[in-house]
Structures are given as structure tokens and as C-alpha cells.
Design an enzyme around this catalytic site. Structure first.
Site, PDB file in Angstrom:
ATOM      1  N   SER A 253      -9.646   0.330  -8.911  1.00  0.00           N
ATOM      2  CA  SER A 253      -8.337  -0.196  -8.495  1.00  0.00           C
ATOM      3  C   SER A 253      -8.164   0.011  -7.002  1.00  0.00           C
ATOM      4  CB  SER A 253      -7.206   0.538  -9.216  1.00  0.00           C
ATOM      5  OG  SER A 253      -7.005   1.823  -8.649  1.00  0.00           O
ATOM      6  N   ASP A 254      -7.351  -0.847  -6.376  1.00  0.00           N
ATOM      7  CA  ASP A 254      -6.901  -0.465  -5.045  1.00  0.00           C
ATOM      8  C   ASP A 254      -6.011   0.761  -5.247  1.00  0.00           C
ATOM      9  OD1 ASP A 254      -6.365  -0.224  -2.391  1.00  0.00           O
ATOM     10  OD2 ASP A 254      -5.940  -2.341  -2.061  1.00  0.00           O
ATOM     11  N   TRP A 255      -5.823   1.503  -4.168  1.00  0.00           N
ATOM     12  CA  TRP A 255      -5.179   2.824  -4.292  1.00  0.00           C
ATOM     13  C   TRP A 255      -3.711   2.689  -4.747  1.00  0.00           C
ATOM     14  CZ3 TRP A 255      -9.924   2.881  -3.772  1.00  0.00           C
ATOM     15  CH2 TRP A 255     -10.671   4.025  -3.535  1.00  0.00           C
TER      16      TRP A 255
ATOM     17  N   GLY B 276      -2.954   0.751  -7.368  1.00  0.00           N
ATOM     18  CA  GLY B 276      -2.819  -0.639  -7.834  1.00  0.00           C
ATOM     19  C   GLY B 276      -2.693  -0.789  -9.344  1.00  0.00           C
TER      20      GLY B 276
END
Ligand code: BGC
Length: 727
Positions: free
Chosen positions: A266-268, A270
Site C-alpha cells: 500500500s502507499d503509506w 493507503g
């Protein structure tokens, strides 16, 4: 005595042999690097408890996820990306750790790499950034960025590779290969449709399937086909679902259709829901929230599986992908040791920088500035001295060396030319969450610079954007197309006192240029990293002949850009959703369709020499099931300097049954020619790449018909044409 030694040696050898045999007998399959990765994965999985499997699926620190300590399986260490290996970050906060051995080489921003139009540069870039990641003990490099340039306001365009899907797709794969040859995974980001920073963590992108397939996804698809081991889910939503748990993007397209066997990270921050994240394709949840046990794929996932609400097979599938990633990287048997901030790395950074610099305008012999012809050069502008590897958000770097343009020019000209400098304007300190007021008095800074410019034989203005909030910076978009901090007025004033003003723009985005007619030369020099100053000086001074080409169009006005032609619904969005109303007509495709003349077209970039395009011929050959169109022409360097040209081949189907772009880039080649040299250039287009996405059928379709091929030096400068019939 001799005999005694021999006997002892034999005995020793026998003992070692016995130990080795014993350890081979007992060494579990997962730890045996000579065994195929899939066997190792299944073996490890079979030994793990549910709790251990869940532990693989989320961050354990800001930039690492857990391994399986009981089995000796190491954790995964990650780092940003994508232009250099970021400074060490603390375990449980985003602050820099303050180490003294983590200064890296800053490579040119990805827009500059894209401007090289050279896949060999992309490979070299990947290879050496991978070496730095490896030396620093990283297993996953968070990059490259492969999102398409949709609007010049996007604060993160500098981390991406421009507006054309073929260009981005051609460069992403060698970058990934180069990184991964080091046993470090490239994590291609941000999948997908992450084209603005405004409301980035929630905006819902509504785009046609066709535009997604033809414009926004090809670079990711190429990265997957090129063997990428990791992909980062984007913050935004697409078609109503968050991209980090988006069934359509992650499960159907990425994993099932494209066969991606790596891990989705995941993006941080996300991920937003346990059940969604568990069921819709996310494998590792990363973030900066504390405690790490509160992540959606942490304790709550474990509890849900224990309660029988989420199938354990979903966890197994994630654990398999994470283990595969670990065995490919942290627990691989074939990893070189890497190296950090070496001379070789600086040389690659410089090569990419020199090849990416784009000469946009050059009249009245303004460039190159040759030592014998000038005595005094005034370098004006804050970007001539400012560190541009700082700021910008997560891609910020702590560098071992950064040569500023002023330092580079002074080193280049040495004693032969007097190089004087004035800032002319000032912006604030680098910040990426707010704007700080610029220090100093704007009027007196400008007056000082103009007075200095009046005394010089030539003026080099080094301005552009910087990595501050609302410039080229993560977390927010720009508010307008023009140059900030009063630079437009400053350039006008400089042009008023000196006819020889060379404007050098450092940015990752297009800017408007109301003063364009008043200056003889403009150079687009991006963010070039550690070797910026040397590369810029070599291009301005002429020891390097510019060969960069614009990876995105520069519109004359913001409203000439497709995303801005449909009002707020299309950018930045209304009520939480942004509709990509322009569909497939992104960048030059829009300008072509609407007959809009850009300030500088996609693919544009001049040289100190000139090239002549000979007549183009085409033929077709069959390779397996695919037909390949080959276009050939003679290219001649008709000037007096060696130089490189990027021959661009665009295809069109004038009598198509569906909406089509007027033309689309389908192949390109960078060709280096000595003065006077002629060479045959052959470009190939697989017929399958002429397909459009048929929404009704949900598949690619190649229309039969007579295709027009046009070869040229930019999308706005087509020199040769030929037709080819596809049956
Ligand atoms: C960015 C990512 C980056 C991550 C870790 C996020 O805010 O969007 O690109 O890799 O932070 O720093």
C-alpha cells in the site's frame, strides 16, 4: 611432522564435510537458495502459524515489514525512491535517523530520465540506484513512478515519466530490470490513476476503461511484463474503490489478467478497511500510524480469520507473495554487495542529466556560450545556487554531493570567463506542507540582478520551480501555470538590459513563458541531482550537444491542457470525484484533436547541429503470430558537430470506425551521429500495438485499414510519411 599435518588436514576436511552434509540434510527447503523459489515459498508457508503469516502483511516500522524470526526468515527493508535512496528514517517516526553513512547519489528526476528517450539510460539508472539501495541494506526500492502526466499542476509530475504511455512503458522496464539485478525489488508506483495531489488520499477518479487501458495503465503493464517484483497501490480511489483495495485494478487486471506474481504494497496509509484490504488484492499494508498492530492487515485481520469471517486462504495468498518477495531479495542467494555514492554512480547521474537536458529555443547564436567569445557572464536566479535534492516530499534526498549550476559554470569556464551571480528573487525554505514567505526585499533583489546583467556579455537566468509546497512537491498541486516568485517580471527586466539572456528552467512541470519572444534561448533542465551543475554547464558551454526531448507538452495557457478544458469536474474534481472527460485525448493527443498550438510540443528538443530525414520506406514481417511493421529512413547529421537525434514514429488511422487520436507515438530511437555522418534508422511497430481498447468486448482490437506513419523530430515537426495496410 609433515605426516601429522596431513593427517590432521584430512581429518579436518572430513569433519567439515560431515558438518556440511549434516547441515544440508537438515537445512529446510525454504532456506536452500539452490531450490526454486516456489518450492521455498510452499515449504516456508507450511511451517508458519497464522499469526506469523499475518505479521508478514503489514509494516513493523516506518519502512520495514516483518519476516519470520522463528524460522530465520529476514524482514523486508524498504526505502524511497525514485531518484536516489532516501536517508535512514527512524523506526517509528518519519524523522531522519541522523546516521552519518547514508548520503547517496541523487540521480536526475524521472522527467529528466524520460527526456533522454533512451532505454539504455533507464537501465543504467536502475542498475546504479539498485547498487546504492543494496549497499544500504534495502530490499525494496519505492520507485519508479509510472503515472501519466495529465495536468501541469500535479505536484508530483517530476517523479513520473511524462504524458505518453509508450515512452513511459519503454523506460520503466529497463529501470526495473537494472534495480532488480541487484536483488532489490523495484516497487512501481502509484497504481493507478494517481494524477493529482489535490485531495490525493480520497479523490475518486472516474475514467473510461478505454482511456485507462490505452493511456494510464500501459507503463504499469510493461513493468509487470518486465518482471517487477512489487507494485505500490495509490492513495486515490478509482471507480469508487480505494486503489489499495481495488478489486478491478489489483485483482482482475494486475493479478489475474497480467499475471503479476509479486506483492502489492500500500502507499503509506493507503488502506482503509480490513475486509476490503484482505479480499481485494493488497498484500502488505504500510503506513505511519502507530501502533503497527492497529493496521487493517494486522491484529484485526488475525481476529477476523480466527472468528471465521475472513478465509485463511486469503492470508496464505498474501503470505505466499511476501515470501516470494523475500526469497527474491532479502533471502536470495545471488546478491551483489552494492556500492554507494561512487565516482561511477556520479558518472551515470551526469550522463543521464546531460542526455535529458532539452534545448527548447536557440536563436541568434545565443548558445553555446563559448569561452573565447565572452568575458563576463552574469548568472541570475535562486535556482543557480539552491539545493534541489531537498524538499519535494518522500523523494527528498540526503546527498553526498550536489553541484549547483553556479558551481558547475564556474568550474567549466575556469579563469577564462568571469562568472558573477545575483539571486534576483528568493523563495522560502523547502517545506512540503505550507508556503513560507520569501526572505529579502523583492524589489532590491531584482534591481541588483538587473544592474549586474547590464554589465555582462551574456546572462544565464537559472529559475523555474523548486521543491516547496505548491511547486514540484508531494501533497499539494500548483495553483497556476506561471513561474512563481516574480520570475516573469525579472526575466522581462533582464531582457530589457541585455539582448543575450539564456533562460534555464529547472522544474518537473511545464510553465508558461510570457517573455519567450524577448529572450533568444530557453533550456529545460529539470531536476538533475548530484551532477546538475556540471551537466548544465557542459550543455550551455557546448562540450555536450543537447539531445533531450520533452516528455510532455508545454501548453501556452493552462486551459489549453485537456484536463483543464472541462472545468472543475475534470480538474480538480467536484464532490470528491474527478472525471477524466478528455478520455484518451491526453497531452499532445488533445492539442492535435483540437488544433491547439502548444508553446512547445511533446518530443521537442533542439540540438547544436541539425538533422536531415531521408525518405521513409516501410515493410511488414511476421514474427510468430504478430506482424511487425518496419519503417526505415536515412538520417544525416548535416551540421559541424556530433549530436544525437530522437527519431519519433507516430501512427494514425485516418479512416477509423472509432474515436482515435490524430496520431500516437508508436516507436522511437535515439541515434548518435558524427558531423556529416549518415545512418539508416529502422523502427519497428508490432501490429498489435496499433490496437485500441474495445469497451464493448473488453479486449484489444486492431482495425484493418491503411495506417499513416509519420516520422519526425517532435510531435509538432514531422518530416516523412508513409502508409501501411493492415488486413
Ligand atoms: C508517497 C509514496 C512514498 C511513501 C513512503 C507516500 O506519501 O506517496 O510515494 O513511497 O510515502 O515515503
Amino acid at each position: 611432522m609433515r605426516q601429522y599435518v596431513t593427517i590432521t588436514g584430512v581429518a579436518l576436511a572430513m569433519t567439515i564435510g560431515a558438518i556440511q552434509a549434516k547441515s544440508q540434510e537438515t537445512r529446510p527447503v525454504y532456506a536452500d537458495v539452490s531450490r526454486p523459489v516456489e518450492e521455498r515459498v510452499e515449504d516456508a508457508l507450511a511451517r508458519m502459524t497464522l499469526k506469523e503469516k499475518v505479521a508478514l502483511c503489514h509494516g513493523q516500522s516506518m519502512f520495514s515489514s516483518a519476516g519470520v524470526p522463528r524460522l530465520g526468515i529476514p524482514e523486508l527493508k524498504m526505502s524511497d525512491g525514485p531518484h536516489g535512496v532516501r536517508a535512514e528514517i527512524r523506526w517509528d517516526s518519519f524523522a531522519e535517523a541522523g546516521w552519518a553513512n547514508d548520503s547517496c547519489t541523487a540521480f536526475p528526476a524521472l522527467t529528466a530520465l524520460a527526456a533522454t528517450f533512451n532505454p539504455e539510460m533507464a537501465y543504467l539508472y536502475g542498475k546504479v540506484i539498485g547498487e546504492e539501495a543494496r549497499y544500504r541494506g534495502k530490499d525494496v526500492l519505492l520507485g519508479p513512478g509510472a503515472n501519466i502526466y495529465r495536468t501541469p499542476l500535479n505536484g508530483r509530475n517530476f517523479e513520473y515519466m511524462g504524458e505518453d504511455p509508450l515512452l513511459a512503458a519503454t523506460l520503466v522496464a529497463p529501470y526495473v530490470r537494472g534495480v532488480q539485478e541487484n536483488g532489490v525489488a523495484a516497487c512501481v508506483k502509484h497504481f493507478a490513476l494517481n494524477n493529482q495531489e489535490c485531495e490525493r488520499s480520497s479523490i475518486n477518479v472516474l475514467v473510461s476503461e478505454r482511456a485507462a487501458r490505452e493511456i494510464y495503465l500501459p507503463a504499469f503493464r510493461a513493468a509487470v511484463a518486465g518482471g517487477a517484483w512489487a507494485i505500490m497501490g495509490a492513495y486515490n480511489r478509482a471507480w469508487g474503490e480505494f486503489c489499495c483495495h481495488n478489486e478491478r485494478l489489483l485483482t482482475r487486471v494486475l493479478k489475474e489478467e497480467w499475471g503479476f506474481d509479486g506483492a502489492v504494497i500500500s502507499d503509506w496509509g493507503g488502506a482503509h478497511d480490513t475486509r476490503e484490504a484482505a479480499g481485494k488484492g493488497l498484500d502488505i499494508e504500510m503506513g505511519s500510524r502507530l501502533p503497527f498492530s492497529s493496521y487493517y492487515l494486522a491484529d484485526s485481520l488475525l481476529a477476523a480469520v480466527r472468528r471465521g469471517e475472513i478465509a485463511e486462504s486469503l492470508v496464505d495468498e498474501k503470505a505466499r507473495r511476501v515470501l516470494r518477495l523475500i526469497f527474491r531479495t532479502a533471502m536470495s542467494g545471488e546478491r551483489p554487495w552494492g556500492s554507494l555514492a561512487t565516482r561511477e554512480h556520479a558518472a551515470v547521474a551526469r550522463r543521464v542529466a546531460e542526455e535529458g537536458i532539452a534545448l527548447l529555443k536557440n536563436e541568434r547564436g545565443a548558445l553555446p556560450i563559448e569561452a573565447g567569445k565572452v568575458k563576463r557572464v552574469a548568472v541570475i536566479g535562486e535556482n543557480a545556487t539552491r539545493s534541489l535534492t531537498r524538499g519535494g516530499g518522500s523523494s527528498e534526498l540526503k546527498v553526498k554531493q550536489e553541484v549547483s549550476p553556479l558551481e558547475g559554470l564556474r568550474a567549466y569556464f575556469g579563469e577564462s570567463v568571469e562568472v558573477v551571480h545575483a539571486a534576483g528573487y528568493r523563495s522560502g525554505e523547502p517545506r512540503y506542507d505550507r508556503e513560507l514567505p520569501p526572505p529579502g526585499n523583492a524589489d532590491s533583489l531584482r534591481a541588483e540582478a538587473v544592474a549586474l546583467a547590464a554589465t555582462a556579455d551574456a546572462v544565464i537566468f537559472v529559475g523555474g520551480l523548486n521543491k516547496n509546497h505548491r511547486q514540484d512537491c508531494e501533497g499539494a498541486d500548483r495553483l497556476h501555470l506561471h513561474l512563481p516568485f516574480g520570475q516573469d517580471a525579472l526575466v522581462e527586466a533582464l531582457a530589457g538590459v541585455n539582448p543575450r539572456v539564456v533562460v534555464v528552467l529547472l522544474s518537473g512541470n511545464a510553465v508558461s513563458m510570457p517573455w519567450l519572444r524577448r529572450v533568444p534561448a530557453v533550456v529545460q533542465a529539470w531536476y538533475l541531482g548530484s551532477e546538475a551543475g556540471h551537466a548544465i554547464a557542459s550543455a550551455l558551454g557546448g562540450s555536450v550537444n543537447p539531445s533531450g526531448k520533452l516528455p510532455f507538452s508545454f501548453p501556452a495557457r493552462l486551459e489549453d491542457n485537456a484536463a483543464h478544458a472541462y472545468g472543475e469536474a475534470s480538474y480538480p474534481g467536484v464532490d470528491g470525484a474527478v472525471t477524466y472527460a478528455e478520455g484518451i485525448l491526453v497531452g499532445y493527443r488533445w492539442h492535435d484533436a483540437r488544433g491547439i498550438r502548444p508553446l512547445f510540443p511533446f518530443g521537442h528538443g533542439l540540438s547544436y547541429t541539425s538533422f536531415e530525414y531521408g525518405k521513409m520506406t516501410t515493410d511488414k514481417r511476421s514474427y510468430g503470430s504478430d506482424e511487425v511493421i518496419r519503417a526505415r529512413l536515412l538520417l544525416r547529421n548535416k551540421g559541424r558537430r556530433a549530436g544525437a537525434e530522437v527519431v519519433q514514429l507516430y501512427a494514425s488511422l485516418p479512416r477509423s470506425g472509432v474515436e482515435r487520436a490524430v496520431k500516437e507515438l508508436k516507436a522511437f530511437a535515439k541515434v548518435q551521429l558524427e558531423a556529416g555522418e549518415t545512418r539508416e534508422v529502422a523502427l519497428e511497430i508490432p501490429a498489435s500495438s496499433l490496437a485500441y481498447w474495445d469497451e464493448a468486448e473488453g479486449s484489444w482490437k486492431v482495425e484493418p485499414g491503411e495506417y499513416l506513419l509519420q516520422a519526425g523530430s517532435s510531435s509538432g515537426d514531422l518530416r516523412q510519411r508513409a502508409t501501411v495496410t493492415i488486413l
